[in-house]
Write a protein that holds these residues in place. Sequence first.
Motif, PDB file in Angstrom:
ATOM      1  N   ARG A  13      -0.817 -38.876 -13.938  1.00 50.89           N
ATOM      2  CA  ARG A  13      -2.871 -40.100 -13.534  1.00 50.89           C
ATOM      3  C   ARG A  13      -2.698 -41.335 -13.436  1.00 50.89           C
ATOM      4  O   ARG A  13      -2.949 -42.120 -13.445  1.00 50.89           O
ATOM      5  CB  ARG A  13      -3.960 -39.173 -13.811  1.00 50.89           C
ATOM      6  CG  ARG A  13      -4.069 -37.525 -13.039  1.00 50.89           C
ATOM      7  CD  ARG A  13      -4.942 -36.550 -13.857  1.00 50.89           C
ATOM      8  NE  ARG A  13      -5.089 -35.597 -13.298  1.00 50.89           N
ATOM      9  CZ  ARG A  13      -5.604 -33.990 -13.810  1.00 50.89           C
ATOM     10  NH1 ARG A  13      -5.585 -34.603 -14.529  1.00 50.89           N
ATOM     11  NH2 ARG A  13      -5.666 -33.232 -13.535  1.00 50.89           N
ATOM     12  N   GLU A  14      -2.718 -41.362 -15.160  1.00 55.19           N
ATOM     13  CA  GLU A  14      -2.561 -43.077 -15.876  1.00 55.19           C
ATOM     14  C   GLU A  14      -1.552 -43.951 -15.311  1.00 55.19           C
ATOM     15  O   GLU A  14      -1.603 -44.819 -14.370  1.00 55.19           O
ATOM     16  CB  GLU A  14      -1.840 -42.912 -17.360  1.00 55.19           C
ATOM     17  CG  GLU A  14      -3.504 -42.138 -17.843  1.00 55.19           C
ATOM     18  CD  GLU A  14      -3.030 -42.024 -19.269  1.00 55.19           C
ATOM     19  OE1 GLU A  14      -3.536 -41.249 -20.109  1.00 55.19           O
ATOM     20  OE2 GLU A  14      -1.889 -43.011 -20.135  1.00 55.19           O
ATOM     21  N   LEU A  15       0.033 -42.849 -14.466  1.00 48.30           N
ATOM     22  CA  LEU A  15       0.893 -43.904 -13.674  1.00 48.30           C
ATOM     23  C   LEU A  15       0.495 -44.155 -12.403  1.00 48.30           C
ATOM     24  O   LEU A  15       0.750 -45.204 -11.563  1.00 48.30           O
ATOM     25  CB  LEU A  15       2.053 -42.847 -14.465  1.00 48.30           C
ATOM     26  CG  LEU A  15       2.880 -43.375 -15.679  1.00 48.30           C
ATOM     27  CD1 LEU A  15       4.157 -42.774 -15.364  1.00 48.30           C
ATOM     28  CD2 LEU A  15       3.355 -44.566 -15.588  1.00 48.30           C
ATOM     29  N   ALA A  16       0.006 -43.000 -11.942  1.00 47.54           N
ATOM     30  CA  ALA A  16      -0.110 -43.056 -10.503  1.00 47.54           C
ATOM     31  C   ALA A  16      -1.313 -43.915 -10.227  1.00 47.54           C
ATOM     32  O   ALA A  16      -1.916 -45.003  -9.245  1.00 47.54           O
ATOM     33  CB  ALA A  16      -0.763 -41.901  -9.970  1.00 47.54           C
TER      34      ALA A  16
ATOM     35  N   VAL B 137       7.231 -39.800 -16.990  1.00 47.15           N
ATOM     36  CA  VAL B 137       6.380 -39.015 -18.099  1.00 47.15           C
ATOM     37  C   VAL B 137       7.401 -38.472 -19.074  1.00 47.15           C
ATOM     38  O   VAL B 137       8.699 -38.246 -19.309  1.00 47.15           O
ATOM     39  CB  VAL B 137       5.646 -37.955 -17.984  1.00 47.15           C
ATOM     40  CG1 VAL B 137       4.506 -37.898 -16.653  1.00 47.15           C
ATOM     41  CG2 VAL B 137       6.288 -36.788 -17.158  1.00 47.15           C
ATOM     42  N   ILE B 138       6.701 -38.551 -20.741  1.00 42.50           N
ATOM     43  CA  ILE B 138       7.427 -38.262 -21.355  1.00 42.50           C
ATOM     44  C   ILE B 138       7.158 -37.222 -22.260  1.00 42.50           C
ATOM     45  O   ILE B 138       7.838 -35.619 -23.217  1.00 42.50           O
ATOM     46  CB  ILE B 138       7.976 -38.873 -22.401  1.00 42.50           C
ATOM     47  CG1 ILE B 138       6.510 -39.621 -23.206  1.00 42.50           C
ATOM     48  CG2 ILE B 138       8.598 -40.424 -22.141  1.00 42.50           C
ATOM     49  CD1 ILE B 138       6.730 -39.958 -24.356  1.00 42.50           C
ATOM     50  N   SER B 139       6.362 -36.539 -21.660  1.00 40.55           N
ATOM     51  CA  SER B 139       5.685 -34.585 -22.035  1.00 40.55           C
ATOM     52  C   SER B 139       6.588 -33.729 -22.139  1.00 40.55           C
ATOM     53  O   SER B 139       7.352 -34.109 -20.873  1.00 40.55           O
ATOM     54  CB  SER B 139       3.928 -34.401 -21.885  1.00 40.55           C
ATOM     55  OG  SER B 139       3.204 -36.064 -22.370  1.00 40.55           O
ATOM     56  N   LEU B 140       6.596 -32.984 -22.672  1.00 46.21           N
ATOM     57  CA  LEU B 140       7.347 -31.629 -22.556  1.00 46.21           C
ATOM     58  C   LEU B 140       6.581 -30.646 -21.920  1.00 46.21           C
ATOM     59  O   LEU B 140       6.710 -29.395 -21.922  1.00 46.21           O
ATOM     60  CB  LEU B 140       8.146 -31.245 -23.866  1.00 46.21           C
ATOM     61  CG  LEU B 140       8.733 -32.715 -23.997  1.00 46.21           C
ATOM     62  CD1 LEU B 140       9.400 -31.872 -25.422  1.00 46.21           C
ATOM     63  CD2 LEU B 140       9.876 -32.188 -23.175  1.00 46.21           C
TER      64      LEU B 140
ATOM     65  N   LEU C 138      -2.692 -46.768 -11.948  1.00 49.57           N
ATOM     66  CA  LEU C 138      -1.539 -48.868 -11.498  1.00 49.57           C
ATOM     67  C   LEU C 138      -1.541 -49.299 -10.305  1.00 49.57           C
ATOM     68  O   LEU C 138      -1.664 -49.918  -9.882  1.00 49.57           O
ATOM     69  CB  LEU C 138      -0.368 -48.767 -12.746  1.00 49.57           C
ATOM     70  CG  LEU C 138       0.025 -47.891 -14.074  1.00 49.57           C
ATOM     71  CD1 LEU C 138       0.937 -48.302 -14.180  1.00 49.57           C
ATOM     72  CD2 LEU C 138      -0.878 -48.974 -14.388  1.00 49.57           C
ATOM     73  N   HIS C 139      -1.040 -48.338  -9.278  1.00 52.54           N
ATOM     74  CA  HIS C 139      -0.620 -49.274  -8.372  1.00 52.54           C
ATOM     75  C   HIS C 139      -0.381 -47.669  -6.862  1.00 52.54           C
ATOM     76  O   HIS C 139       0.156 -46.465  -7.869  1.00 52.54           O
ATOM     77  CB  HIS C 139       0.490 -49.952  -7.877  1.00 52.54           C
ATOM     78  CG  HIS C 139       0.788 -51.423  -7.068  1.00 52.54           C
ATOM     79  ND1 HIS C 139       1.087 -50.739  -5.505  1.00 52.54           N
ATOM     80  CD2 HIS C 139       0.787 -51.955  -6.517  1.00 52.54           C
ATOM     81  CE1 HIS C 139       1.412 -51.472  -5.028  1.00 52.54           C
ATOM     82  NE2 HIS C 139       0.645 -52.044  -5.410  1.00 52.54           N
ATOM     83  N   LYS C 140      -0.655 -47.845  -5.664  1.00 49.94           N
ATOM     84  CA  LYS C 140      -0.670 -47.036  -5.133  1.00 49.94           C
ATOM     85  C   LYS C 140       1.207 -46.040  -4.348  1.00 49.94           C
ATOM     86  O   LYS C 140       1.102 -45.412  -3.733  1.00 49.94           O
ATOM     87  CB  LYS C 140      -1.327 -47.812  -3.313  1.00 49.94           C
ATOM     88  CG  LYS C 140      -0.695 -48.947  -2.861  1.00 49.94           C
ATOM     89  CD  LYS C 140      -1.258 -49.348  -1.605  1.00 49.94           C
ATOM     90  CE  LYS C 140      -0.635 -50.656  -0.928  1.00 49.94           C
ATOM     91  NZ  LYS C 140       0.597 -51.061  -1.154  1.00 49.94           N
ATOM     92  N   ASN C 141       1.726 -47.445  -4.947  1.00 46.28           N
ATOM     93  CA  ASN C 141       3.400 -47.523  -4.522  1.00 46.28           C
ATOM     94  C   ASN C 141       3.986 -46.556  -5.679  1.00 46.28           C
ATOM     95  O   ASN C 141       5.203 -46.232  -5.926  1.00 46.28           O
ATOM     96  CB  ASN C 141       4.050 -48.550  -4.737  1.00 46.28           C
ATOM     97  CG  ASN C 141       3.723 -49.495  -3.058  1.00 46.28           C
ATOM     98  OD1 ASN C 141       2.934 -48.382  -2.298  1.00 46.28           O
ATOM     99  ND2 ASN C 141       3.975 -50.161  -2.752  1.00 46.28           N
ATOM    100  N   MET C 142       2.939 -46.153  -6.677  1.00 46.94           N
ATOM    101  CA  MET C 142       3.385 -45.363  -7.899  1.00 46.94           C
ATOM    102  C   MET C 142       3.670 -43.868  -7.618  1.00 46.94           C
ATOM    103  O   MET C 142       3.341 -43.315  -7.005  1.00 46.94           O
ATOM    104  CB  MET C 142       2.576 -45.498  -9.128  1.00 46.94           C
ATOM    105  CG  MET C 142       2.341 -46.894  -9.600  1.00 46.94           C
ATOM    106  SD  MET C 142       4.212 -47.751 -10.374  1.00 46.94           S
ATOM    107  CE  MET C 142       4.582 -45.745 -11.714  1.00 46.94           C
ATOM    108  N   VAL C 143       5.077 -43.991  -8.470  1.00 51.68           N
ATOM    109  CA  VAL C 143       5.602 -42.376  -7.820  1.00 51.68           C
ATOM    110  C   VAL C 143       6.308 -41.446  -9.523  1.00 51.68           C
ATOM    111  O   VAL C 143       7.062 -42.473 -10.360  1.00 51.68           O
ATOM    112  CB  VAL C 143       7.054 -42.555  -7.239  1.00 51.68           C
ATOM    113  CG1 VAL C 143       7.715 -40.548  -6.913  1.00 51.68           C
ATOM    114  CG2 VAL C 143       6.881 -42.528  -5.372  1.00 51.68           C
ATOM    115  N   VAL C 144       5.945 -40.426  -9.552  1.00 46.22           N
ATOM    116  CA  VAL C 144       5.626 -39.779 -11.114  1.00 46.22           C
ATOM    117  C   VAL C 144       6.922 -39.590 -10.852  1.00 46.22           C
ATOM    118  O   VAL C 144       7.054 -37.936 -10.287  1.00 46.22           O
ATOM    119  CB  VAL C 144       4.514 -39.616 -11.931  1.00 46.22           C
ATOM    120  CG1 VAL C 144       4.962 -39.354 -12.657  1.00 46.22           C
ATOM    121  CG2 VAL C 144       3.112 -40.236 -11.547  1.00 46.22           C
TER     122      VAL C 144
END
Length: 215
Positions: A71-74, A58-61, A76-82
């Motif tokens: 939440r958006e990244l997660a 993520v790029i937010s501070l 995308l796919h079950k294997n996503m780690v943020v």
Amino acid sequence: MELFLDTANVNQIREGYELGVVGGVTTNPTIISREGREFIEVIKEITTIVDGPVMGEVISLEAEGMITEARELAALHKNMVVKIPMCLEGLKAVKVLSKEGIKTNVTLIFSATQAILAANAGAAYVSSFLGRSDDIGGDGLTVIEDIIDIFDANGIETKVVAASVRHLGHVIGCAKLGVDIVTVPYSIIGQMAKHPLTESGLKQFLEDWKKVPTK
Ligand code: G3P
């Protein structure tokens, strides 16, 4: 010890996967910027190649923005780690996300105390940076050793990722310490495979084979 690729280059990721030695992929904003492609598009493509964790940052501070991005990244796919940067706002975000079952990797870790905070907030992974510690006269491997000892002594299940790996000494040092995951640039895989005696030995075998009589 698992090896991950620290790249968003899909050609390198495909090649690494064909070798059968790579368990996942890590990225960061710098790595993504090198590809000249849209972030979500490239991350989605990586999830189609890799059967293992794919990590996007993520790029937010502030915690709220981090949580929205995560939440958006997660999704995308079950294997996503943020990947969440190590800071107080990041810890707040990790706490919320871990309760939602979203896996996080707290990144830019340079001390054992930062790793303790990340684990207590609920991080699934912590990324401890070796090369960048060494660059300023620190000792990246000692930091990782401390983190592993502390996690073992306290029954902490957060996995340790060795990042900012610059050379084979880092890889060997991590393996001896029992690091869970070492994430490496693609070039390191080639360096790990090569040895001049292997090359000259193979050359000699093929030369000698020419002397073997055929029927
Ligand atoms: O993914 C983070 C880390 O591996 C970056 O490495 O070489 O930019 O310090 P480096």
